[in-house]
Enzyme design. Structure first.
Site, PDB file in Angstrom:
ATOM      1  N   ILE A  16       0.830  -1.206   0.000  1.00  0.00           N
ATOM      2  CA  ILE A  16       0.000   0.000   0.000  1.00  0.00           C
ATOM      3  C   ILE A  16       0.861   1.252   0.000  1.00  0.00           C
ATOM      4  O   ILE A  16       0.551   2.235  -0.687  1.00  0.00           O
ATOM      5  CB  ILE A  16      -0.957  -0.016   1.206  1.00  0.00           C
ATOM      6  CG1 ILE A  16      -1.989  -1.148   1.060  1.00  0.00           C
ATOM      7  CG2 ILE A  16      -1.672   1.325   1.357  1.00  0.00           C
ATOM      8  CD1 ILE A  16      -2.853  -1.360   2.288  1.00  0.00           C
ATOM      9  N   TYR A 153      -2.517  -8.447  16.458  1.00  0.00           N
ATOM     10  CA  TYR A 153      -2.632  -7.589  15.279  1.00  0.00           C
ATOM     11  C   TYR A 153      -3.953  -6.834  15.282  1.00  0.00           C
ATOM     12  O   TYR A 153      -3.995  -5.612  15.060  1.00  0.00           O
ATOM     13  CB  TYR A 153      -2.496  -8.408  14.001  1.00  0.00           C
ATOM     14  CG  TYR A 153      -2.688  -7.578  12.750  1.00  0.00           C
ATOM     15  CD1 TYR A 153      -1.726  -6.654  12.363  1.00  0.00           C
ATOM     16  CD2 TYR A 153      -3.844  -7.688  11.978  1.00  0.00           C
ATOM     17  CE1 TYR A 153      -1.899  -5.862  11.226  1.00  0.00           C
ATOM     18  CE2 TYR A 153      -4.026  -6.915  10.845  1.00  0.00           C
ATOM     19  CZ  TYR A 153      -3.059  -6.004  10.475  1.00  0.00           C
ATOM     20  OH  TYR A 153      -3.238  -5.225   9.354  1.00  0.00           O
ATOM     21  N   ALA A 187      -4.275  -6.827  -2.434  1.00  0.00           N
ATOM     22  CA  ALA A 187      -3.340  -7.685  -3.172  1.00  0.00           C
ATOM     23  C   ALA A 187      -1.908  -7.165  -3.024  1.00  0.00           C
ATOM     24  O   ALA A 187      -1.379  -6.481  -3.899  1.00  0.00           O
ATOM     25  CB  ALA A 187      -3.731  -7.748  -4.651  1.00  0.00           C
TER      26      ALA A 187
END
Length: 264
Positions: A16, A153, A187
């Site tokens: 990202i 997380y 992705a």
């Protein structure tokens, strides 16, 4: 963001963060690129300059260390031209509580929680006197889920959500925009690093990083404070917030609820 802006992007060498760097460079922004590996950052800076004419400075830093965080915080404080911080750096160390390597848990929390909070602090301190700027803090769709093996997380990203929503309240009237980004499955190599595989997800649940980032920057222009990329209806988030308010209204009263059957 205006073409003259300078953005600092953490975790910029892949996933990202890389998509933000590419999209911002394409729009004419100068960049400060932050990640651990200098070689990857240098290659990215050269590529962005060659293709887009972007001035891209590299700042290698390990955000799991106090020294790395301090170096990036100092950069934010020193450069008045930085008017966008993308707090993207983060990763998942997964395992059940009591089984996950405690050092791995500690390392992840330093990156996902402490670094993000400290850099948000530095950015707000620098931007507030100027009355302009923007922050994008990246959380995760797992904030809405309770999955075994994901306590560390998921909680780290729940911190990001809670911290950023309160930061948004504090930023009202300052001229600073604060976006909470809550992505789903994207992705990137994030999943492989976390010991998972994109092949485990149905294709219709997996978004491309460039699509995520393009819409994030559009949402920032629209002053949409909470950006959940594929959520079809904003009213679903509004219902979530309304449910929170209902719970909050009953969370602090002078006696336990009647269902516990205690003497009144």
């Amino acid at each position: 963001m205006p073409p003259s802006s300078r953005a600092l992007v953490t975790g910029a060498s892949a996933g990202i963060g890389l998509a933000y760097a590419e999209r911002l460079a394409r729009a004419g922004s100068d960049l400060v690129l932050v990640a651990r590996r200098a070689d990857r950052l240098d290659a990215l800076a050269r590529d962005l300059h060659d293709r887009h004419g972007t001035k891209a400075e590299t700042l290698p830093a390990d955000l799991s260390t106090p020294e790395g965080v301090a170096a990036v915080a100092a950069r934010l404080a020193a450069d008045p031209a930085i008017d966008l911080l993308v707090n993207n750096a983060g990763y998942a160390a997964r395992g059940r509580v009591g089984e996950l390597d405690p050092d791995a848990l500690d390392h992840m929390l330093r990156v996902n929680v402490l670094a993000l909070a400290r850099l948000s602090h530095a950015a707000m301190a620098a931007m507030r006197p100027r009355g302009r700027g923007a922050l994008i803090n990246v959380a995760s769709g797992t904030v809405f889920m309770q999955m075994p093996g994901n306590a560390g997380y998921g909680a780290s990203k729940t911190f990001v959500m809670a911290f950023t929503r309160t930061l948004q309240a504090e930023a009202e009237g300052t001229g600073i925009r604060v976006q909470l980004l809550i992505p789903g499955v994207i992705a990137t190599d994030f999943h492989a690093i976390a010991g998972n595989s994109l092949s485990n997800f149905p294709p219709e649940r997996v978004m491309q990083a460039d699509d995520l980032v393009a819409a994030s920057l559009k949402a920032l222009e629209m002053d949409e404070p909470v950006y959940i990329p594929s959520l079809p209806e904003v009213r679903d988030w509004e219902a979530y917030v309304a449910a929170e308010r209902a719970v909050a209204a009953g969370a602090s009263r002078d006696r336990p609820a009647a269902r516990y059957g205690l003497p009144g």
